[in-house]
Design a protein around this motif. Structure first.
Motif, PDB file in Angstrom:
ATOM      1  N   GLN A  60       0.779  -1.200   0.006  1.00 43.61           N
ATOM      2  CA  GLN A  60      -0.139   0.027   0.029  1.00 43.61           C
ATOM      3  C   GLN A  60       0.847   1.322  -0.014  1.00 43.61           C
ATOM      4  N   ALA A 107       2.559   1.407  -3.388  1.00 42.13           N
ATOM      5  CA  ALA A 107       1.722   1.916  -4.474  1.00 42.13           C
ATOM      6  C   ALA A 107       1.388   3.469  -4.247  1.00 42.13           C
ATOM      7  N   GLY A 108       1.159   3.908  -3.005  1.00 36.35           N
ATOM      8  CA  GLY A 108       0.941   5.290  -2.822  1.00 36.35           C
ATOM      9  C   GLY A 108       2.102   6.299  -3.441  1.00 36.35           C
ATOM     10  N   ARG A 109       3.341   5.726  -3.010  1.00 35.17           N
ATOM     11  CA  ARG A 109       4.600   6.445  -3.206  1.00 35.17           C
ATOM     12  C   ARG A 109       4.772   6.388  -4.864  1.00 35.17           C
ATOM     13  N   LEU A 155       2.736   6.524  -7.031  1.00 32.53           N
ATOM     14  CA  LEU A 155       1.754   7.348  -7.686  1.00 32.53           C
ATOM     15  C   LEU A 155       2.175   8.900  -7.987  1.00 32.53           C
ATOM     16  N   PHE A 202       2.829  10.431  -4.543  1.00 32.29           N
ATOM     17  CA  PHE A 202       2.492  10.888  -3.235  1.00 32.29           C
ATOM     18  C   PHE A 202       3.794  10.813  -2.196  1.00 32.29           C
ATOM     19  N   SER A 203       4.032  11.775  -1.263  1.00 29.08           N
ATOM     20  CA  SER A 203       4.854  11.882  -0.540  1.00 29.08           C
ATOM     21  C   SER A 203       4.606  10.914   0.786  1.00 29.08           C
ATOM     22  N   GLU A 215       1.799  12.059   2.758  1.00 33.41           N
ATOM     23  CA  GLU A 215       0.472  12.063   2.071  1.00 33.41           C
ATOM     24  C   GLU A 215       0.099  10.638   2.211  1.00 33.41           C
ATOM     25  N   ILE A 253      -3.554   9.534   3.448  1.00 34.23           N
ATOM     26  CA  ILE A 253      -4.709   9.175   2.481  1.00 34.23           C
ATOM     27  C   ILE A 253      -4.798   7.754   2.536  1.00 34.23           C
ATOM     28  N   ILE A 254      -3.831   7.113   2.602  1.00 31.34           N
ATOM     29  CA  ILE A 254      -4.019   5.436   2.350  1.00 31.34           C
ATOM     30  C   ILE A 254      -3.766   4.761   3.464  1.00 31.34           C
ATOM     31  N   PRO A 257      -6.165   5.649   7.261  1.00 28.94           N
ATOM     32  CA  PRO A 257      -7.652   5.393   7.094  1.00 28.94           C
ATOM     33  C   PRO A 257      -7.666   3.787   7.155  1.00 28.94           C
ATOM     34  N   GLN A 258      -6.957   2.969   6.777  1.00 32.11           N
ATOM     35  CA  GLN A 258      -7.239   1.521   7.157  1.00 32.11           C
ATOM     36  C   GLN A 258      -6.714   1.056   8.296  1.00 32.11           C
TER      37      GLN A 258
END
Ligand code: ATP
Ligand code: MG
Lengths: 240, 211
Positions: free
Chosen positions: B112, B115-117, B119, B121-122, B125, B129-130, B133-134
Motif C-alpha cells: 500500500q 503503491a502510494g509512493r 503514484l 504521493f509523499s 500524504e 490518505i492511504i 484510514p485503513q
C-alpha cells in the motif's frame, strides 16, 4: 528516455544487481526475463527508486533520479508502476483509486478527475465497476483497475512487475490485451514477465537477466530463436 | 442515599471529562510517537522507545505523584490537580496508544505504501490518505479498550484531590459513614459506562471480522 549506467544494488551483504547498463527508447517496449531471484524486480524498483541503488545512475529524460537533489515525488509521477499483487487501495472505490492521485497531485477538479477516470475504466473494460470496492473484483479486474490508476497520472513510462503472475490462467488474457493496446498507442514500457508468448509478440527488445547482470539482450526473435549465451539457452529451454 | 446522587453524578461527569480530554491528547501523542517508532530515523525511534518503556515500566500512581508533587518540589512548575490529572492520563494512555498505532500501521500491507509512493504521493500524504484510514479502522477495538483502561485509571486521581467519581464517593461516606452503599453506587456507575464501552468494542470487533 531511460538510461541506466553501472547500476548496483545490494541488500546488506547480498549483491543483487552487480553492474547493469541499459537504455530504453521513447515508445519502446522492453521485456525483462530471467530466473527467479535474478534481480528483475529489484532492477525495476530501482528505476522509480522504490529501492535506493547502491551505485550508478538512472536518467529519466535526462534527469538523474538517483540524485537526492531531484524531487523524487515529482519524478515518480512520470513513472507509472503496476505490481504483481495489484495493491489497490481497499478503502476506496475503483474510481476513487484512480482519481485520488490526479486530484491531489495534479490539482484536477473532482469532475475532471472523474471524467478521466471513467474514460480509463472504459478503456480497460471496467466502466460498470467504477463504484465497486476492490475486494469485489476478480484478480484480472483488479489488475486492469491498477493499470488504469497508474495511467491516470499520465506517465510517460509504465513499469510492470509480473502483472499476470498472481492471476488465474483465464484472467491473464484480458490484462495482456490492455497492455498490448498501450504498446500500440506508443507507451514506453518496461515489463518483467514470465509470459514468453506475450514478450515475443509485443516486445521491441528482450533483456535476459541472470545473477545480477544483463546476460543478453536483443530483438525477441534473436533471444527466443537464436540465443547466444549458454545461460539464456538453459533458461529458455526450461520455460518454453 | 438519594441526596448523594447529584454529587456522585458530578463526580462521574468529572471522570468522563478528564478521560475524554486526556484521550484526545493521547491520540495525538500516540500518533506522533507511533510514527516515530516506525521511522527510519534511529533517534526518533529511540525517543519513542524510551517514552513507551518508562511509562509502561512505572505505576500510574507514581506518575501522578511525580507530576503533582515530585516536579513542583524541585522546580517552579506548579500544576492544578485537574491539569496534573490530565497530563498523567494523557501521557500514560499515549504510551499505550503508541503501541496500538505502531501495530495498526504495521498491519497494513507494505504494498500500500509502495503503491502510494509510486503514484507520486509523499510519505506523509501516503500515510494520511492511504495507510492511516485503513490502520485506524483496525485499531478501533484496541482504542476503545484503552478508553476503558483510562476511565479506571482516573479513579487514582482521587489521591491528588480531584473530585472525580471515586473521590466524590469518599467525600460522601466520610461524612455520612455509609461506605458500603456509596461505594456500591460508585462501582455501579463505573460499571455502566465501562460495560457500555465494552459492548461498543465487541460490536466494532464483530464488524471488523465481517469486512
Ligand atoms: N528488500 C530486500 N531485502 C533483502 N533481500 C532482498 C530484498 N528484495 C529482494 N531481495 C533479494 O534479492 C534477490 C533478487 O530479488 P528480486 O525480487 O529482484 O528477484 P526477481 O528476479 O524479481 O525474482 P522473481 O522472478 O522470483 O520475482 C533475491 O535473492 C531476493 O531474496
Ligand atoms: Mg520479481
Amino acid at each position: 528516455m531511460i538510461k541506466i549506467e553501472n547500476l548496483k544494488k545490494s541488500f546488506g551483504k547480498l549483491e543483487v544487481l552487480k553492474d547493469i547498463n541499459a537504455e530504453v527508447e521513447r515508445q519502446e517496449v522492453v521485456c525483462v526475463i530471467g530466473p527467479s531471484g535474478s534481480g528483475k524486480s529489484t532492477f525495476l524498483r530501482c528505476i522509480n527508486r522504490l529501492e535506493d541503488p547502491t551505485g550508478g545512475s538512472i536518467y529519466i529524460e535526462e534527469t538523474d533520479i538517483t540524485d537526492p537533489k531531484n524531487n523524487i515525488n515529482k519524478m515518480r509521477q512520470k513513472l507509472g508502476m503496476v505490481f504483481q499483487q495489484f495493491n489497490l487501495f481497499p478503502h476506496m472505490t475503483v474510481l476513487e483509486n484512480i482519481t485520488a492521485a490526479p486530484k491531489r497531485l495534479k490539482k484536477k477538479s473532482q469532475e475532471e478527475a472523474e471524467e478521466i477516470g471513467m474514460q480509463l475504466l472504459k478503456k480497460v473494460g471496467l466502466a460498470e465497476k467504477a463504484k465497486v470496492y476492490p475486494d469485489n473484483l476478480s484478480g484480472g479486474q483488479k489488475q486492469r483497475a491498477a493499470i488504469a490508476r497508474a495511467l491516470a497520472m499520465e506517465p510517460s513510462i509504465m513499469l510492470f512487475d509480473e502483472p499476470t503472475s498472481a492471476l488465474d490462467p483465464e484472467m491473464v488474457g484480458g490484462v495482456l490485451e490492455v497492455m498490448k493496446d498501450l504498446a500500440k498507442e506508443g507507451m514506453t514500457m518496461v515489463i518483467v514477465t514470465h509470459e514468453m508468448g506475450f514478450a515475443r509478440e509485443v516486445a521491441d527488445r528482450v533483456i535476459f537477466m541472470d545473477g545480477g547482470y544483463i546476460v543478453e539482450e536483443g530483438k525477441p526473435e534473436e533471444i527466443f530463436d537464436n540465443p547466444q549465451h549458454e545461460r539464456t539457452q538453459a533458461f529458455l529451454s526450461q520455460v518454453l | 442515599m438519594l441526596d448523594a446522587m447529584p454529587v456522585l453524578l458530578k463526580g462521574l461527569q468529572m471522570t468522563v471529562l478528564i478521560t475524554i480530554i486526556s484521550l484526545a491528547i493521547a491520540l495525538v501523542i500516540g500518533l506522533v510517537f507511533g510514527l516515530f517508532s516506525i521511522s527510519k530515523n534511529k533517534l526518533l525511534r529511540g525517543i519513542s522507545t524510551v517514552y513507551v518503556n518508562i511509562i509502561r515500566g512505572t505505576p500510574i500512581l507514581v506518575q501522578i505523584l511525580y507530576i503533582y508533587i515530585g516536579i513542583p518540589a524541585v522546580t517552579d512548575i506548579r500544576f492544578s490537580a485537574f491539569t496534573a490529572g490530565i497530563i498523567v492520563i494523557s501521557i500514560n494512555a499515549g504510551a499505550y496508544l503508541v503501541e496500538i498505532f505502531r501495530a495498526g500501521i504495521n498491519s497494513i500491507d507494505k504494498g500500500q505504501m509502495e503503491a502510494g509512493r509510486t503514484l507520486g504521493f509523499s510519505y506523509g500524504e501516503t500515510m494520511r490518505i492511504i495507510i492511516l484510514p485503513q490502520a485506524v479502522k483496525r485499531m478501533l477495538p484496541a482504542f476503545v479498550n484503552q478508553f476503558i483502561v483510562s476511565i479506571k485509571d482516573t479513579s487514582l486521581l482521587s489521591v491528588i484531590g480531584i473530585a472525580e467519581l471515586t473521590m466524590s464517593g469518599q467525600s460522601i461516606y466520610s461524612a455520612n459513614f455509609r461506605a458500603f452503599e456509596i461505594l456500591t453506587v460508585v462501582g455501579i456507575l463505573y460499571f455502566i459506562i465501562i460495560y457500555a464501552l465494552t459492548l461498543v468494542s465487541r460490536w466494532l470487533e464483530r464488524r471488523m471480522d465481517v469486512s
